[in-house]
Structures are given as structure tokens and as C-alpha cells.
Design an enzyme around this catalytic site. Structure first.
Site, PDB file in Angstrom:
ATOM      1  N   LYS A 147       0.794  -1.231   0.000  1.00  0.00           N
ATOM      2  CA  LYS A 147       0.000   0.000   0.000  1.00  0.00           C
ATOM      3  C   LYS A 147       0.834   1.293   0.000  1.00  0.00           C
ATOM      4  CE  LYS A 147      -4.074  -2.056   2.106  1.00  0.00           C
ATOM      5  NZ  LYS A 147      -5.136  -1.985   3.111  1.00  0.00           N
ATOM      6  N   ASP A 173     -10.036   2.439   1.967  1.00  0.00           N
ATOM      7  CA  ASP A 173     -10.115   1.781   3.289  1.00  0.00           C
ATOM      8  C   ASP A 173     -10.797   2.681   4.325  1.00  0.00           C
ATOM      9  OD1 ASP A 173      -8.926  -0.661   2.726  1.00  0.00           O
ATOM     10  OD2 ASP A 173      -6.898   0.076   3.131  1.00  0.00           O
TER      11      ASP A 173
HETATM   12  P1  NAP Z   1      -0.029  -3.689  10.671  1.00  0.00           P
HETATM   13  O1  NAP Z   1       0.289  -2.471   9.906  1.00  0.00           O
HETATM   14  O2  NAP Z   1       0.929  -4.816  10.698  1.00  0.00           O
HETATM   15  O3  NAP Z   1      -0.333  -3.230  12.195  1.00  0.00           O
HETATM   16  C1  NAP Z   1      -0.581  -4.184  13.178  1.00  0.00           C
HETATM   17  C2  NAP Z   1      -1.009  -3.497  14.461  1.00  0.00           C
HETATM   18  O4  NAP Z   1      -1.431  -4.516  15.390  1.00  0.00           O
HETATM   19  C3  NAP Z   1       0.101  -2.721  15.153  1.00  0.00           C
HETATM   20  O5  NAP Z   1      -0.466  -1.600  15.785  1.00  0.00           O
HETATM   21  C4  NAP Z   1       0.612  -3.731  16.183  1.00  0.00           C
HETATM   22  O6  NAP Z   1       1.223  -3.132  17.322  1.00  0.00           O
HETATM   23  C5  NAP Z   1      -0.677  -4.378  16.605  1.00  0.00           C
HETATM   24  N1  NAP Z   1      -0.527  -5.717  17.172  1.00  0.00           N
HETATM   25  C6  NAP Z   1      -0.139  -6.842  16.529  1.00  0.00           C
HETATM   26  N2  NAP Z   1      -0.185  -7.892  17.348  1.00  0.00           N
HETATM   27  C7  NAP Z   1      -0.610  -7.430  18.545  1.00  0.00           C
HETATM   28  C8  NAP Z   1      -0.866  -8.032  19.805  1.00  0.00           C
HETATM   29  N3  NAP Z   1      -0.676  -9.350  20.000  1.00  0.00           N
HETATM   30  N4  NAP Z   1      -1.321  -7.260  20.824  1.00  0.00           N
HETATM   31  C9  NAP Z   1      -1.528  -5.941  20.634  1.00  0.00           C
HETATM   32  N5  NAP Z   1      -1.297  -5.311  19.473  1.00  0.00           N
HETATM   33  C10 NAP Z   1      -0.847  -6.044  18.437  1.00  0.00           C
HETATM   34  O7  NAP Z   1      -1.407  -4.343  10.168  1.00  0.00           O
HETATM   35  P2  NAP Z   1      -2.650  -3.612   9.460  1.00  0.00           P
HETATM   36  O8  NAP Z   1      -2.488  -3.727   7.994  1.00  0.00           O
HETATM   37  O9  NAP Z   1      -2.852  -2.289  10.063  1.00  0.00           O
HETATM   38  O10 NAP Z   1      -3.854  -4.584   9.851  1.00  0.00           O
HETATM   39  C11 NAP Z   1      -4.370  -4.619  11.178  1.00  0.00           C
HETATM   40  C12 NAP Z   1      -5.645  -5.449  11.199  1.00  0.00           C
HETATM   41  O11 NAP Z   1      -6.665  -4.812  10.406  1.00  0.00           O
HETATM   42  C13 NAP Z   1      -5.485  -6.842  10.625  1.00  0.00           C
HETATM   43  O12 NAP Z   1      -6.167  -7.750  11.442  1.00  0.00           O
HETATM   44  C14 NAP Z   1      -6.165  -6.761   9.260  1.00  0.00           C
HETATM   45  O13 NAP Z   1      -6.728  -7.978   8.889  1.00  0.00           O
HETATM   46  C15 NAP Z   1      -7.242  -5.736   9.522  1.00  0.00           C
HETATM   47  N6  NAP Z   1      -7.680  -5.038   8.293  1.00  0.00           N
HETATM   48  C16 NAP Z   1      -8.988  -5.161   7.933  1.00  0.00           C
HETATM   49  C17 NAP Z   1      -9.466  -4.508   6.816  1.00  0.00           C
HETATM   50  C18 NAP Z   1     -10.910  -4.649   6.436  1.00  0.00           C
HETATM   51  O14 NAP Z   1     -11.281  -4.272   5.318  1.00  0.00           O
HETATM   52  N7  NAP Z   1     -11.757  -5.156   7.299  1.00  0.00           N
HETATM   53  C19 NAP Z   1      -8.611  -3.703   6.046  1.00  0.00           C
HETATM   54  C20 NAP Z   1      -7.276  -3.578   6.446  1.00  0.00           C
HETATM   55  C21 NAP Z   1      -6.825  -4.273   7.570  1.00  0.00           C
HETATM   56  P3  NAP Z   1       2.791  -2.746  17.319  1.00  0.00           P
HETATM   57  O15 NAP Z   1       2.913  -1.424  16.628  1.00  0.00           O
HETATM   58  O16 NAP Z   1       3.149  -2.675  18.760  1.00  0.00           O
HETATM   59  O17 NAP Z   1       3.507  -3.852  16.591  1.00  0.00           O
END
Ligand code: NAP
Length: 280
Positions: free
Chosen positions: A77, A113
Site C-alpha cells: 500500500k 479503506d
Molecule cells: P499492521 O500495519 O501490521 O499493524 C498491526 C497493528 O497490530 C500494530 O499496531 C501492532 O502493534 C498491533 N498488534 C499486533 N499484534 C498485537 C498483539 N498481539 N497485541 C496488541 N497489538 C498487536 O497491520 P494492518 O495492515 O494495520 O492490519 C491490522 C488489522 O486490520 C489486521 O487484522 C487486518 O486484517 C485488519 N484489516 C482489515 C481490513 C478490512 O477491510 N476489514 C482492512 C485492512 C486491515 P505494534 O505497533 O506494537 O507492533
């Protein structure tokens, strides 16, 4: 985002790229919508695994083969922005592109998004003045923070790595806190999970102890696999109103469909295709 896009006559293939991408539900959602509107002969939607070092070649292919639309998921992205001729101002502000429209060789990047979550929340509550606890500071949280602040909500970003929460909050005009201060979530009107805590296969995880959730709150989980996350199950059991991650996925796809085809999306058809693909 905004204006209706004029279709180029010969460009019909749309794709989602990511690494991994095999489990993407987007082809099922978009193809069902093409079929419902009688566009099945003119549009087709496929998934392609593209690794980071293959992105430049893939973007050349998009231009060479006149591929109409490219949806992108992790990890592309941000990197894909370097391949655009033009970037929608909102996508530029968020710093991420998830939707590329190819208009006769000219590539424009959008971010749908953020609209996804705003549309699903605004269906049930106005956002102006609402206190929102946003859990997470990654890619999804960026789009969500932008949208919420834009709508006039008072946002506090909580993240495991507190420096990232602080940076995100500063950038978009929100407050920030560490997970050790998460008890303050009790005072929030809306709780949004944008962490991956609770995502399959870690279904047993949750980003928030359930005692901080209560009946008057709205709890939104951006995770959609599993459909019923532990967070949403506990929130529902405590009387909160829940919104599933599928709503965000669906609403961003609805906006993409319009950008790629120029037609309004058949949202109900897309919702059914999504539910069927998830076995709900
Ligand atoms: P990302 O950039 O990798 O960010 C992950 C986030 O989760 C970070 O803030 C990380 O914290 C935190 N995290 C990971 N494991 C954790 C844990 N065990 N306890 C607490 N915090 C934790 O991922 P992303 O792309 O933003 O995606 C995040 C979520 O959104 C995913 O589940 C994804 O499937 C979902 N999503 C959904 C849609 C939709 O259309 N519904 C669209 C996009 C994403 P740190 O900074 O401390 O590592």
C-alpha cells in the site's frame, strides 16, 4: 475520491495483489457484482500474488496490458504510491493507496479503506464529538484515524508500541496512550480494533480486557477472519453494539467497484457473496 470515472473501452481486467493473497475475498465479491449488473462479459477480477521485489514489473504489466484496476493489500500500500501518475489528495494525506485506476495508461491511486469504516460506523451513529478509542497504529489504523478525525471524532490511539501511537496521533490530530493506560477505554463511546490481535489463527487473543467494555458502547473490529472475534463475542455478551470487520471490507469494495466500472455497486449482492465466501 469523488467523481465518476469514465471507462476506457478495452480495459476490463481488475486485480488484487498482495503477498500473501490466496485467501482474498475480493475476487468473489467483485465478480458477483459484475455478474449481477450484466458486466460479466466486460469485467473480470483476479487475485495475483506479487512479492515486494516483483511490484515494479507488475506495474509495467498493468500499463502494457491496460489492466483497468488494481486493489492492493499488504505489503504494497505504501510502495505502490511510487508507481502512480497521480494520487488522490486523501490517499496522499493518509500515506497509503489501496486502489489504482488505470485510465488509458494514466494510473491514479486512491484510498477506499478509510471510507469503509466511516460508512459502516455512520450507518449507526454520527461521529462528530464522539470519543473513540482506536487500538493499533499500523496501516489500517492510519486510514481509520484520518477518517475519524476528519469526521470530528475525539480520537485516542492506543498501541503496544507507544511511540507509534504517539507518532500517528500527532500526524492526524489525535491523542495517544500506551496499552497500560487502556482502562480509560471505559469512557469511550466507540472502540475500534485496528490491531491484528485476535486474527486467525490466533483466535484466542484479544486487544482489550473485556471488563473495559460496557453496554452503551459500539465496538468495531477490523478483523474479519474469524467473523466473530473474541473481542466481538465478549462485547456482545456485555451488551455493546458490535460491527464486524466484513462491513469495512465490503464498504471499501463498494467504492472500488464504482471507481473501476463507473457504476454504482450492487451492495447486497456483494454482501451475500462475501458471506458465502466466509461460510457465514
Ligand atoms: P499492521 O500495519 O501490521 O499493524 C498491526 C497493528 O497490530 C500494530 O499496531 C501492532 O502493534 C498491533 N498488534 C499486533 N499484534 C498485537 C498483539 N498481539 N497485541 C496488541 N497489538 C498487536 O497491520 P494492518 O495492515 O494495520 O492490519 C491490522 C488489522 O486490520 C489486521 O487484522 C487486518 O486484517 C485488519 N484489516 C482489515 C481490513 C478490512 O477491510 N476489514 C482492512 C485492512 C486491515 P505494534 O505497533 O506494537 O507492533
Amino acid at each position: 475520491a469523488g467523481a465518476i470515472v469514465v471507462m476506457s473501452a478495452d480495459a476490463k481486467l481488475c486485480m488484487i495483489i498482495g503477498d500473501p493473497v490466496a485467501h482474498s475475498l475480493s475476487p468473489a465479491i467483485h465478480n458477483a457484482a459484475y455478474k449481477a449488473l450484466g458486466l460479466g462479459g466486460r469485467f473480470r477480477y483476479e487475485a495475483r500474488q506479487v512479492k515486494p521485489d516483483q511490484l515494479a514489473d507488475f506495474m509495467n504489466e498493468v500499463r502494457d496490458k491496460d489492466i483497468r484496476g488494481v486493489s492492493c493489500t499488504a505489503p504494497h500500500k505504501v510502495a505502490i504510491m511510487g508507481h502512480m501518475d497521480d494520487i488522490d489528495p486523501v490517499a496522499a494525506r493518509i500515506g497509503a493507496v489501496n486502489t489504482v485506476v488505470n485510465d488509458k495508461g494514466r494510473l491514479k491511486g486512491y484510498n477506499t479503506d478509510w471510507l469503509g469504516i466511516m460508512r459502516s460506523l455512520e450507518k449507526i451513529t454520527p461521529l462528530k464529538g464522539k470519543r473513540v478509542a482506536l487500538l493499533g497504529a499500523g496501516g489500517a489504523a492510519r486510514s481509520i484515524a484520518y477518517g475519524l478525525v476528519e469526521k470530528g471524532a475525539k480520537v485516542t490511539v492506543y498501541n503496544r508500541t507507544v511511540e507509534k501511537a504517539r507518532a500517528l496521533a500527532e500526524e492526524f490530530g489525535a491523542d495517544s496512550a500506551g496499552l497500560d493506560e487502556v482502562a480509560a477505554v471505559k469512557q469511550a463511546d466507540i472502540i475500534v480494533n485496528a490491531t491484528s490481535a485476535g486474527m486467525s489463527p490466533n483466535d484466542g487473543a484479544t486487544p482489550l480486557p473485556e471488563e473495559y467494555i460496557s453496554g452503551g458502547q459500539i465496538v468495531f473490529d477490523s478483523i474479519y477472519v474469524p467473523y466473530e472475534t473474541r473481542l466481538l463475542k465478549e462485547a456482545a455478551a456485555r451488551g455493546a453494539r458490535v460491527i464486524h470487520g466484513t462491513e469495512m471490507l465490503l464498504a471499501q469494495a463498494v467504492e472500488q467497484f464504482r471507481l473501476y466500472t463507473g457504476y454504482d455497486a450492487p451492495e447486497d449482492v456483494m454482501r451475500r457473496a462475501l458471506e458465502e465466501a466466509l461460510g457465514i
